[in-house]
Design a protein around this motif. Structure first.
Motif, PDB file in Angstrom:
ATOM      1  N   ARG A 175      -2.406   3.797  -6.112  1.00  0.00           N
ATOM      2  CA  ARG A 175      -1.174   4.584  -5.945  1.00  0.00           C
ATOM      3  C   ARG A 175      -0.817   4.748  -4.466  1.00  0.00           C
ATOM      4  O   ARG A 175       0.345   4.601  -4.076  1.00  0.00           O
ATOM      5  CB  ARG A 175      -1.334   5.973  -6.588  1.00  0.00           C
ATOM      6  N   ILE A 176      -1.832   5.019  -3.671  1.00  0.00           N
ATOM      7  CA  ILE A 176      -1.586   5.186  -2.239  1.00  0.00           C
ATOM      8  C   ILE A 176      -1.015   3.903  -1.641  1.00  0.00           C
ATOM      9  O   ILE A 176      -0.117   3.927  -0.780  1.00  0.00           O
ATOM     10  CB  ILE A 176      -2.883   5.591  -1.515  1.00  0.00           C
ATOM     11  N   ASN A 177      -1.501   2.768  -2.100  1.00  0.00           N
ATOM     12  CA  ASN A 177      -1.080   1.489  -1.527  1.00  0.00           C
ATOM     13  C   ASN A 177       0.333   1.085  -1.917  1.00  0.00           C
ATOM     14  O   ASN A 177       0.858   0.101  -1.396  1.00  0.00           O
ATOM     15  CB  ASN A 177      -2.073   0.396  -1.927  1.00  0.00           C
ATOM     16  N   THR A 178       0.953   1.843  -2.818  1.00  0.00           N
ATOM     17  CA  THR A 178       2.356   1.576  -3.142  1.00  0.00           C
ATOM     18  C   THR A 178       3.303   2.276  -2.173  1.00  0.00           C
ATOM     19  O   THR A 178       4.511   2.013  -2.197  1.00  0.00           O
ATOM     20  CB  THR A 178       2.682   2.047  -4.570  1.00  0.00           C
ATOM     21  N   CYS A 179       2.787   3.158  -1.334  1.00  0.00           N
ATOM     22  CA  CYS A 179       3.658   3.853  -0.379  1.00  0.00           C
ATOM     23  C   CYS A 179       3.964   2.926   0.793  1.00  0.00           C
ATOM     24  O   CYS A 179       3.319   1.885   0.969  1.00  0.00           O
ATOM     25  CB  CYS A 179       3.041   5.163   0.091  1.00  0.00           C
ATOM     26  N   PRO A 182       3.291   3.352   7.612  1.00  0.00           N
ATOM     27  CA  PRO A 182       2.847   2.383   8.626  1.00  0.00           C
ATOM     28  C   PRO A 182       1.331   2.400   8.844  1.00  0.00           C
ATOM     29  O   PRO A 182       0.785   1.446   9.412  1.00  0.00           O
ATOM     30  CB  PRO A 182       3.589   2.824   9.891  1.00  0.00           C
ATOM     31  N   VAL A 183       0.641   3.447   8.399  1.00  0.00           N
ATOM     32  CA  VAL A 183      -0.813   3.475   8.616  1.00  0.00           C
ATOM     33  C   VAL A 183      -1.505   2.359   7.844  1.00  0.00           C
ATOM     34  O   VAL A 183      -2.590   1.912   8.223  1.00  0.00           O
ATOM     35  CB  VAL A 183      -1.441   4.841   8.238  1.00  0.00           C
ATOM     36  N   LEU A 184      -0.877   1.892   6.762  1.00  0.00           N
ATOM     37  CA  LEU A 184      -1.522   0.872   5.930  1.00  0.00           C
ATOM     38  C   LEU A 184      -1.685  -0.454   6.668  1.00  0.00           C
ATOM     39  O   LEU A 184      -2.621  -1.208   6.392  1.00  0.00           O
ATOM     40  CB  LEU A 184      -0.730   0.656   4.641  1.00  0.00           C
ATOM     41  N   GLN A 185      -0.777  -0.726   7.618  1.00  0.00           N
ATOM     42  CA  GLN A 185      -0.894  -1.999   8.324  1.00  0.00           C
ATOM     43  C   GLN A 185      -2.123  -2.035   9.227  1.00  0.00           C
ATOM     44  O   GLN A 185      -2.568  -3.104   9.651  1.00  0.00           O
ATOM     45  CB  GLN A 185       0.364  -2.264   9.147  1.00  0.00           C
ATOM     46  N   TYR A 186      -2.705  -0.854   9.515  1.00  0.00           N
ATOM     47  CA  TYR A 186      -3.897  -0.798  10.353  1.00  0.00           C
ATOM     48  C   TYR A 186      -5.193  -0.797   9.539  1.00  0.00           C
ATOM     49  O   TYR A 186      -6.261  -0.506  10.072  1.00  0.00           O
ATOM     50  CB  TYR A 186      -3.838   0.423  11.274  1.00  0.00           C
ATOM     51  N   VAL A 240     -10.613   6.846  12.645  1.00  0.00           N
ATOM     52  CA  VAL A 240      -9.750   5.665  12.693  1.00  0.00           C
ATOM     53  C   VAL A 240     -10.085   4.697  11.555  1.00  0.00           C
ATOM     54  O   VAL A 240      -9.197   4.171  10.881  1.00  0.00           O
ATOM     55  CB  VAL A 240      -9.874   4.970  14.060  1.00  0.00           C
ATOM     56  N   CYS A 241     -11.372   4.484  11.319  1.00  0.00           N
ATOM     57  CA  CYS A 241     -11.776   3.459  10.353  1.00  0.00           C
ATOM     58  C   CYS A 241     -11.682   3.907   8.904  1.00  0.00           C
ATOM     59  O   CYS A 241     -11.488   3.066   8.018  1.00  0.00           O
ATOM     60  CB  CYS A 241     -13.201   3.003  10.639  1.00  0.00           C
ATOM     61  N   LYS A 242     -11.833   5.192   8.625  1.00  0.00           N
ATOM     62  CA  LYS A 242     -11.929   5.642   7.235  1.00  0.00           C
ATOM     63  C   LYS A 242     -10.909   6.692   6.836  1.00  0.00           C
ATOM     64  O   LYS A 242     -10.816   7.048   5.659  1.00  0.00           O
ATOM     65  CB  LYS A 242     -13.346   6.195   6.959  1.00  0.00           C
ATOM     66  N   TRP A 243     -10.133   7.214   7.796  1.00  0.00           N
ATOM     67  CA  TRP A 243      -9.222   8.323   7.489  1.00  0.00           C
ATOM     68  C   TRP A 243      -7.760   8.018   7.827  1.00  0.00           C
ATOM     69  O   TRP A 243      -6.920   8.892   7.715  1.00  0.00           O
ATOM     70  CB  TRP A 243      -9.651   9.568   8.254  1.00  0.00           C
ATOM     71  N   THR A 244      -7.451   6.830   8.300  1.00  0.00           N
ATOM     72  CA  THR A 244      -6.107   6.384   8.702  1.00  0.00           C
ATOM     73  C   THR A 244      -5.624   7.030   9.994  1.00  0.00           C
ATOM     74  O   THR A 244      -4.436   6.992  10.306  1.00  0.00           O
ATOM     75  CB  THR A 244      -5.035   6.621   7.601  1.00  0.00           C
ATOM     76  N   LEU A 374      -4.841  -7.454  16.429  1.00  0.00           N
ATOM     77  CA  LEU A 374      -4.605  -8.565  15.516  1.00  0.00           C
ATOM     78  C   LEU A 374      -4.526  -8.018  14.097  1.00  0.00           C
ATOM     79  O   LEU A 374      -5.489  -7.425  13.601  1.00  0.00           O
ATOM     80  CB  LEU A 374      -5.741  -9.589  15.625  1.00  0.00           C
ATOM     81  N   PHE A 375      -3.391  -8.216  13.447  1.00  0.00           N
ATOM     82  CA  PHE A 375      -3.211  -7.746  12.078  1.00  0.00           C
ATOM     83  C   PHE A 375      -3.631  -8.859  11.129  1.00  0.00           C
ATOM     84  O   PHE A 375      -3.087  -9.967  11.175  1.00  0.00           O
ATOM     85  CB  PHE A 375      -1.752  -7.354  11.833  1.00  0.00           C
ATOM     86  N   ILE A 376      -4.595  -8.563  10.269  1.00  0.00           N
ATOM     87  CA  ILE A 376      -5.166  -9.574   9.386  1.00  0.00           C
ATOM     88  C   ILE A 376      -5.122  -9.068   7.960  1.00  0.00           C
ATOM     89  O   ILE A 376      -5.827  -8.103   7.631  1.00  0.00           O
ATOM     90  CB  ILE A 376      -6.613  -9.911   9.793  1.00  0.00           C
ATOM     91  N   PRO A 377      -4.314  -9.654   7.101  1.00  0.00           N
ATOM     92  CA  PRO A 377      -4.236  -9.190   5.703  1.00  0.00           C
ATOM     93  C   PRO A 377      -5.604  -9.176   5.031  1.00  0.00           C
ATOM     94  O   PRO A 377      -6.373 -10.132   5.148  1.00  0.00           O
ATOM     95  CB  PRO A 377      -3.302 -10.213   5.043  1.00  0.00           C
ATOM     96  N   GLY A 378      -5.906  -8.089   4.353  1.00  0.00           N
ATOM     97  CA  GLY A 378      -7.148  -7.990   3.608  1.00  0.00           C
ATOM     98  C   GLY A 378      -8.374  -7.652   4.426  1.00  0.00           C
ATOM     99  O   GLY A 378      -9.470  -7.529   3.880  1.00  0.00           O
ATOM    100  N   VAL A 379      -8.223  -7.489   5.738  1.00  0.00           N
ATOM    101  CA  VAL A 379      -9.342  -7.146   6.613  1.00  0.00           C
ATOM    102  C   VAL A 379      -9.002  -5.849   7.332  1.00  0.00           C
ATOM    103  O   VAL A 379      -7.903  -5.690   7.856  1.00  0.00           O
ATOM    104  CB  VAL A 379      -9.627  -8.266   7.631  1.00  0.00           C
ATOM    105  N   TRP A 380      -9.936  -4.922   7.352  1.00  0.00           N
ATOM    106  CA  TRP A 380      -9.678  -3.612   7.936  1.00  0.00           C
ATOM    107  C   TRP A 380      -9.432  -3.713   9.438  1.00  0.00           C
ATOM    108  O   TRP A 380     -10.049  -4.488  10.143  1.00  0.00           O
ATOM    109  CB  TRP A 380     -10.852  -2.677   7.675  1.00  0.00           C
TER     110      TRP A 380
END
Length: 625
Positions: A175-179, A182-186, A240-244, A374-380
């Motif tokens: 559900r969160i990932n449907t929002c 901009p934090v999701l890109q990180y 940064v790594c676990k809380w957005t 570097l923005f990498i899809p599927g990698v944190w």
């Protein structure tokens, strides 16, 4: 799986002669798992201690690491040499997708491990110059008095920690990932159920009383430093790594050298509101962190009197802002320099940007840094200053590696007899399996050991795919099973599983390089790095040389470095890494072209297994629609 000593709750330690080429237990890792021991070490040995003569006025740093199944403590001198270490088991509850622990139990285990390590290394409490904590990225809930608040459907008040591997919040993460935040890109474009926002949302939706009672939500390593100092400052690493948290919000105001407590300005309030957790914004984000700091920043007035008494140390010892355990492993090895004569780049910023650290335990984390984001899809990531200050961190991972090998071995009918035979020879079960594979290669006249699995293929996604596919619903696959239940068949399945894990690492490395990284060298630490077959397969499959650390406890060293920085022994974290990291053995890929050809073919099969799984999902979904 626990050893008899762990079941009795004993502190575990041993004496070791100190091999310069030894590598360390990684984090997170289970207690006494098969994956946690080197092939040349007694499996009953949980940790290593190198006895040294006591000298006055020594500079000694203490690192504490809480893994999935144990708390560990290690003491290091000012050259980064391990003086002694000890561990103590911690309790864990597993029920379906829910995995829980107790912060009280964890603290008691830490106190036992610290006292044992000091005793075995002949170090007195007043000799410790600095202290740092690292831990799994588990979620801790406490009330206004600091007492545990349950996060368990059982209502058990002890269970106030949602463990990193817990997957109860898959629906919340979806559900969160449907929002559109901009934090999701990180974080690779999507939050994992292993991160904290989905878990927080699950608690609010399922345990309203606990949600109302909780005064602080903390990452485990932040809770440890808070428990030790009373300072609620959070780490840039955890937040940064676990809380957005957006750490780069501090780029304009702060550098590592003049780091101080920073008012939290990297929270995205709109994100918390949109996902239904707007109440966490209240009080300047009091429940999740009003101030943050670079890892290694000195907290409060140092160790409190009460904590010092419990740990057997001295009040006022500087305590550094914490790290997640895998990130501590990165700090403990990333600047390791190969021995002279090896063909590697000279020191410099460019050097570490060509490296990836594999922290190999229950799961494996893949850590790489870059000077630009570097923005990498599927990698944190990219995460700014989350591991090495002022570098962007890319974090790949596999949710089940050591845990998967344990599962494969423990659930095979041949395992009990093999375990007994290994114990009678005073070797680990994995060393025995490695010997069986060598014998099979010779008996079958196979061209090389890896070729034994030409008909056996494993997709290792038994606990989902963390990266680079970022599919928590992915499942494991074994192709090529027969009715054979012999020890030889178990050895082949074990080898095929190692290869599947290594193909997953290759997939992550290639994916990162296709999006801007230039990774050509791996560094490995953690329990699995002690298994020579595991490391050689990774070198052959990725085509990268693998540097092993000089010392046995890289994660503990990373934690101890935090204490060294807090004690102002170094100007900053990166300078401390350069001074205290040290390389041991280097494992090179096979030069046999047929080995490469074989693995290229199996890698193709590896990727096709996932594609087939997607096709099967689609077929069954249509059938049930």
């Amino acid at each position: 799986m626990m050893s008899p000593e762990e079941e009795k709750g004993q502190v575990s330690s041993s004496v070791d002669s100190g091999s310069d080429s030894s590598s360390v237990r990684g984090v997170p890792t289970p207690l006494h798992s098969h994956s946690s021991h080197p092939s040349n070490t007694n499996p009953d040995s949980m940790s290593s201690v190198e006895m040294v003569t006591s000298f006055p006025s020594r500079t000694i740093f203490l690192g504490v690491d809480v893994g999935t199944g144990s708390a560990r403590a290690g003491l290091f001198d000012d050259t980064g040499k391990l003086l002694g270490s000890a561990s103590s088991p911690i309790q864990i509850w597993k029920e379906h997708d829910c995995v829980e622990q107790s912060s009280t139990d964890i603290w008691h285990a830490i106190c036992a491990a610290v006292k044992a390590a000091c005793s075995l290394a002949n170090v007195s409490g007043d000799e410790v110059s600095g202290l740092g904590f690292a831990a799994t990225c588990s979620l801790v809930s406490v009330d206004a008095d600091g007492s545990p608040v349950t996060v368990s459907l059982s209502g058990d008040a002890r269970r106030n920690v949602i463990v990193w591997m817990d997957h109860r919040a898959i629906k919340q993460s979806e559900r969160i990932n449907t929002c559109n935040s901009p934090v999701l890109q990180y974080c690779g474009g999507a939050l994992s159920p292993e991160m904290q926002p989905p878990k927080l949302l699950w608690v609010k939706e399922n345990l309203q009383e606990s949600w109302s009672m909780t005064f602080r939500w903390m990452d485990l390593s932040d809770w440890l430093s808070y428990r030790a100092t009373g300072d609620d400052t959070r780490s840039l690493c955890t937040t940064v790594c676990k809380w957005t948290y957006l750490g780069h919000a501090h780029m304009h105001q702060m550098s590592e050298k003049d780091s101080r407590d920073m008012e939290a300005c990297g929270w995205d309030d709109d994100f918390w509101e949109e996902i239904g957790l707007g109440d966490l914004v209240d009080g300047h984000h009091a429940k999740i962190g009003r101030s943050v700091a670079f890892p290694g920043h000195p907290l409060g007035a140092g160790l409190t009197g009460a904590a010092a008494k419990e740990l057997g140390l001295v009040a006022g010892i500087p305590v550094g802002t914490s790290l997640i355990d895998a990130h501590a492993g990165g700090v403990g090895v990333l600047e390791s320099k190969p021995i002279s004569g090896e063909n590697f780049r000279e020191d410099g910023k460019e050097n570490i940007c060509h490296r990836m650290v594999l922290v190999c335990g229950t799961s494996t984390c893949h850590m790489a840094v870059s000077e630009s984001k570097l923005f990498i899809p599927g990698v944190w990531g990219p995460f700014w200053s989350a591991m090495v200050p002022e570098y962007w961190l890319t974090e790949g991972g596999q949710s089940a590696t050591g845990g998967l090998l344990d599962y494969i071995i423990d659930n095979h009918v041949a395992a009990p007899l093999l375990a007994n035979r290994a114990a009678s020879r005073s070797i680990s079960l994995m060393e025995l399996l490695n010997k069986i594979l060598e014998t099979q290669m010779n008996d079958l006249k196979a061209p090389f050991l890896s070729a034994l699995t030409e008909d056996l293929h494993v997709l290792p996604d038994y606990h989902g795919n963390r990266s680079p596919i970022a599919d928590p619903k992915s499942k494991g696959i074994v192709s090529g099973l027969t009715l054979d239940t012999s020890e030889k068949q178990l050895a082949l399945l074990y080898l095929a599983t190692i290869q599947g894990i290594a193909y997953g690492t290759r997939h992550i490395v290639e994916h990162c390089n296709s999006h801007g990284h230039k990774i050509d060298t791996l560094l490995a630490c953690g329990g699995l790095s002690k298994n020579h077959l595991y490391i050689q397969e990774h070198a052959d499959i990725t085509g990268c040389p693998i540097i092993l650390p000089r010392e046995k406890e890289s994660v503990l060293l990373g934690a101890a470095i935090l204490g060294a920085v807090a004690a102002k022994k170094y100007s900053g974290l990166h300078d401390a890494m350069k001074a205290l990291n040290a390389a041991g053995q280097i494992i090179h890929p096979s030069t046999n072209p047929n080995v490469k050809k074989f693995h290229d073919a199996k890698y193709r099969v590896f990727k096709e297994l996932y594609e087939q799984q997607l096709s099967h999902r689609s077929i069954m979904k249509e059938a049930l629609s």
